[in-house]
Motif scaffolding. Structure first.
Motif, PDB file in Angstrom:
ATOM      1  N   TRP A 180     -14.294  -7.598  -4.103  1.00  0.00           N
ATOM      2  CA  TRP A 180     -12.869  -7.376  -3.821  1.00  0.00           C
ATOM      3  C   TRP A 180     -12.450  -5.999  -4.352  1.00  0.00           C
TER       4      TRP A 180
ATOM      5  N   TYR B  98      -3.495 -13.711  -6.959  1.00  0.00           N
ATOM      6  CA  TYR B  98      -2.487 -13.155  -6.057  1.00  0.00           C
ATOM      7  C   TYR B  98      -1.091 -13.732  -6.320  1.00  0.00           C
TER       8      TYR B  98
ATOM      9  N   PHE C 218       4.355  -3.592  -6.118  1.00  0.00           N
ATOM     10  CA  PHE C 218       4.451  -5.053  -6.096  1.00  0.00           C
ATOM     11  C   PHE C 218       5.834  -5.464  -6.625  1.00  0.00           C
TER      12      PHE C 218
ATOM     13  N   TRP D  72       0.828  -1.214   0.000  1.00  0.00           N
ATOM     14  CA  TRP D  72       0.000   0.000   0.000  1.00  0.00           C
ATOM     15  C   TRP D  72       0.860   1.261   0.000  1.00  0.00           C
TER      16      TRP D  72
HETATM   17  C1  BEZ Z   1      -3.286  -7.652  -1.792  1.00  0.00           C
HETATM   18  O1  BEZ Z   1      -3.423  -7.774  -0.585  1.00  0.00           O
HETATM   19  O2  BEZ Z   1      -2.673  -8.465  -2.456  1.00  0.00           O
HETATM   20  C2  BEZ Z   1      -3.801  -6.470  -2.512  1.00  0.00           C
HETATM   21  C3  BEZ Z   1      -4.355  -5.427  -1.851  1.00  0.00           C
HETATM   22  C4  BEZ Z   1      -4.798  -4.355  -2.559  1.00  0.00           C
HETATM   23  C5  BEZ Z   1      -4.693  -4.313  -3.921  1.00  0.00           C
HETATM   24  C6  BEZ Z   1      -4.147  -5.356  -4.583  1.00  0.00           C
HETATM   25  C7  BEZ Z   1      -3.710  -6.446  -3.883  1.00  0.00           C
END
Ligand code: BEZ
Length: 251
Positions: free
Chosen positions: A199, A241, A161, A104
């Motif tokens: 989600w 994920y 990410f 985040w």
């Molecule tokens: C996650 O926890 O992987 C996530 C959270 C927010 C946006 C995208 C992924």
């Protein structure tokens, strides 16, 4: 990135976040009784789990709503408000733990966050965490982007990410030595017949803010429809994920 968390919806739809986090706890090797800070503790499930495993656990979060919930649910545990990029502690911890939080924080603010984690740890202390890794929820975000742009909205995506190499470099620059790193796919089943749209409503609020309020749910449902071939099977939606799990020691 600041998000107004609706603690009730989060609790109902996102219990999986805490459940998966229990596996990350196993990377901790500090002795029973050691002081462990749960960074971005949310509603406190994992802080309570850390306490149950025998550590002296405390939780920190930036969300007043989530913290209020955590304090009500686990009154015996210390929870306090703090922002990961600026928090300070009076007494250093033996370990810092974090699950599903670090992505985040945008890329430019990561060095600040890691400097504050380092400062909160004793030398030799452990930093154990899991976050979204490279490619996380990429199909969901691509479908949502299409739907936002198709409605004339603006799309922004601030999540970070990273892969193992990129995050190792940040950790080393902040005064850590990396001891463990793993980037892996973890398809994550979601609850409900509109699991992907729900989600998106919880985790992609910033992206959705590029559209007027009245169009957001429709965009989320249309994105979900686009993903039917890839992420829906046997009546269950699954989020694409990818997780990055790491352990580093403060040097
Ligand atoms: C996650 O926890 O992987 C996530 C959270 C927010 C946006 C995208 C992924």
């Amino acid at each position: 990135m600041n998000i107004e968390w609706d603690s009730k919806t989060y609790g109902e739809k996102c219990a999986f976040v805490g459940e998966y986090g229990k596996g990350v706890v196993d990377l901790l090797s500090v002795p029973p009784g050691a002081r462990v800070l749960d960074l971005g503790c949310g509603r406190g499930e994992l802080t309570a789990y850390l306490a149950q495993r025998g550590w002296n656990a405390e939780g920190m979060d930036a969300s007043k709503a989530q913290l209020a919930d955590a304090k009500r649910r686990f009154p015996e545990i210390v929870f306090f408000e703090g922002d990961i990029t600026s928090f300070e502690v009076e007494k250093r911890y033996d370990a810092v733990f974090s699950n599903a939080v670090l992505h985040w924080i945008d890329k430019d603010s990561q060095p600040d966050a890691l400097a504050h984690v380092r400062a909160a740890l004793k030398t030799g202390g452990e930093f154990v965490f899991e976050m979204g890794g490279k490619g996380n929820a990429a199909a969901i975000h691509a479908a949502l982007k299409e739907e936002i742009l198709a409605r004339g909205g603006t799309y922004r995506h601030d999540f970070f990410f990273p892969d193992e190499a990129e995050y190792s470099a940040l950790l080393e620059a902040a005064g850590f030595e990396v001891r463990y790193a793993s980037l892996f796919e973890r398809p994550t089943p979601l609850k409900g017949e509109d699991g992907i749209a729900d989600w998106i409503g919880v985790f992609a609020k910033n992206e959705l803010s590029g559209l007027p309020e009245g169009q957001r749910r429709a965009a989320a449902l249309a994105a979900q429809e686009r993903l039917k071939g890839a992420l829906f099977a046997d009546g269950i939606w699954t989020a694409d994920y990818v997780r990055l799990r790491m352990k580093a020691v403060a040097v």
